[in-house]
Design an enzyme around this catalytic site. Structure first.
Site, short mmCIF file in Angstrom:
data_model
loop_
_atom_site.label_atom_id
_atom_site.label_comp_id
_atom_site.label_asym_id
_atom_site.label_seq_id
_atom_site.Cartn_x
_atom_site.Cartn_y
_atom_site.Cartn_z
N PHE A 24 -13.88 -34.49 -13.23
CA PHE A 24 -12.54 -35.04 -13.07
C PHE A 24 -11.86 -35.09 -14.44
O PHE A 24 -12.42 -35.65 -15.39
CB PHE A 24 -12.60 -36.45 -12.46
CG PHE A 24 -12.52 -36.43 -10.96
CD1 PHE A 24 -13.51 -35.82 -10.21
CD2 PHE A 24 -11.46 -37.02 -10.29
CE1 PHE A 24 -13.45 -35.77 -8.83
CE2 PHE A 24 -11.37 -36.98 -8.91
CZ PHE A 24 -12.36 -36.36 -8.17
N CYS A 30 2.38 -40.62 -15.85
CA CYS A 30 2.85 -40.37 -14.49
C CYS A 30 4.37 -40.46 -14.49
O CYS A 30 4.94 -41.22 -15.29
CB CYS A 30 2.25 -41.37 -13.50
SG CYS A 30 2.77 -41.05 -11.79
N CYS A 45 6.30 -46.03 -7.55
CA CYS A 45 4.97 -46.18 -6.95
C CYS A 45 4.37 -47.46 -7.50
O CYS A 45 4.09 -47.55 -8.70
CB CYS A 45 4.12 -44.96 -7.32
SG CYS A 45 2.46 -45.02 -6.63
N CYS A 48 -0.56 -48.46 -7.59
CA CYS A 48 -1.53 -47.64 -8.31
C CYS A 48 -2.69 -48.50 -8.84
O CYS A 48 -2.48 -49.60 -9.35
CB CYS A 48 -0.84 -46.96 -9.48
SG CYS A 48 -1.88 -45.80 -10.36
N ASP A 49 -3.91 -47.99 -8.70
CA ASP A 49 -5.07 -48.72 -9.21
C ASP A 49 -5.77 -47.94 -10.33
O ASP A 49 -6.94 -48.16 -10.61
CB ASP A 49 -6.06 -49.02 -8.08
CG ASP A 49 -6.58 -47.75 -7.40
OD1 ASP A 49 -6.19 -46.64 -7.81
OD2 ASP A 49 -7.38 -47.88 -6.45
N THR A 50 -5.04 -47.03 -10.98
CA THR A 50 -5.64 -46.15 -11.98
C THR A 50 -5.04 -46.39 -13.36
O THR A 50 -3.82 -46.52 -13.49
CB THR A 50 -5.39 -44.67 -11.58
OG1 THR A 50 -5.90 -44.47 -10.26
CG2 THR A 50 -6.07 -43.72 -12.55
N GLU A 115 -4.81 -32.87 -7.84
CA GLU A 115 -4.34 -33.97 -6.99
C GLU A 115 -3.01 -34.44 -7.56
O GLU A 115 -2.97 -35.00 -8.66
CB GLU A 115 -5.37 -35.10 -6.97
CG GLU A 115 -6.70 -34.63 -6.41
CD GLU A 115 -7.62 -35.75 -5.96
OE1 GLU A 115 -7.32 -36.92 -6.28
OE2 GLU A 115 -8.62 -35.44 -5.31
N HIS A 212 -16.56 -42.68 -3.23
CA HIS A 212 -17.04 -43.04 -4.56
C HIS A 212 -17.00 -44.55 -4.77
O HIS A 212 -17.84 -45.11 -5.48
CB HIS A 212 -16.23 -42.32 -5.65
CG HIS A 212 -14.75 -42.47 -5.48
ND1 HIS A 212 -14.05 -41.95 -4.40
CD2 HIS A 212 -13.83 -43.09 -6.25
CE1 HIS A 212 -12.77 -42.24 -4.54
NE2 HIS A 212 -12.61 -42.94 -5.63
S1 SF4 Z 1 -0.84 -43.66 -7.61
FE1 SF4 Z 1 -0.64 -43.92 -9.86
S2 SF4 Z 1 -0.88 -41.86 -10.68
FE2 SF4 Z 1 -0.44 -41.62 -8.48
S3 SF4 Z 1 1.81 -41.40 -8.34
FE3 SF4 Z 1 1.36 -43.58 -8.13
S4 SF4 Z 1 1.56 -44.39 -10.23
FE4 SF4 Z 1 1.34 -42.17 -10.41
#
Ligand code: SF4
Length: 218
Positions: A24, A30, A45, A48-50, A115, A212
């Site tokens: 990965f 973003c 968005c 988001c959990d990243t 992705e 995962h």
């Molecule tokens: S989930 Fe996170 S990385 Fe994906 S579009 Fe939304 S803010 Fe961007």
């Protein structure tokens, strides 16, 4: 210059490629959120959990050329039989992924998966394209290998994306961004039930779970 938050060897946890070994490569940045909590409420968005801010994660960094980054990714793949596979994710990988990098990854022996939130055009040469639309952000990609929709999103219900040509249509239950990835998450449990009911009523769509997180790997 390519900016990478982190890169690691793991198993793909979701969708039609679930269970497949992959490197990965998480690109920084973003276009739908800054990644900073103070901006979450006003982001397009907001679930988001990243962490995709900066280049300071595991095996992250700045790479001057496509070949530099391809060599770095290759160094994370084991010397063992099997087709090398890289998943370019983010953040939004299409802010940085270009044909030069795809070509370099192919030369390094990789199949290239991506992705994306689908709001930017995809360069040629991608071997596996996964589009995951977010909120009311306009999707410009019209065909992909899999459409993976986090569900439910009031502004992004499945009916909005039925015109996109895909080999697979998946619903992925939304989790609480504020809770740890593993452990009890009543919101996710409720959303899993809703996604299940939707798939039962609309069999074009399949349920995908984040394997995962279930097994506790990155
Ligand atoms: S989930 Fe996170 S990385 Fe994906 S579009 Fe939304 S803010 Fe961007």
């Amino acid at each position: 210059m390519y900016r990478v938050k982190e890169a690691f060897y793991t198993l793909q946890g979701e969708g039609a490629q679930a269970g497949r070994a992959a490197v990965f490569c998480r690109f920084s940045k973003c276009n739908l959120w800054t990644g900073r909590e103070k901006d979450r409420a006003s982001a397009v968005c907001d679930f988001c959990d990243t962490d995709f801010v900066g280049t300071d994660g595991q095996n992250g960094g700045r790479f001057e050329t496509a070949d530099d980054l391809a060599r770095h990714i290759r160094s994370l793949w084991p010397e063992a039989p099997g087709c090398p596979y890289v998943v370019c994710t983010g953040g939004e990988p299409l802010l940085q992924l270009d044909e030069a990098l795809i070509d370099a990854l192919h030369r390094a022996g990789f199949e290239v998966g991506v992705e994306t939130n689908g709001t930017l055009p995809a360069p040629a040469g991608i071997d596996w394209l996964c589009v995951s639309p977010k909120a009311d952000a306009p999707v410009v990609i019209e065909a992909c290998d899999e459409l993976k929709l986090v569900y439910p999103q009031p502004l992004a219900m499945p009916e909005r994306f039925e015109h996109i040509r895909a080999r697979h249509y998946f619903l992925s239950p939304m989790a609480s961004p504020s809770l740890p990835a593993t452990g009890d998450d009543p919101v996710k449990q409720s959303n899993t039930r809703k996604a299940t009911d939707y798939c039962l009523a609309h069999p074009r769509w399949r349920l995908t779970l984040q394997m995962h997180k279930i097994i506790g790997i990155d």
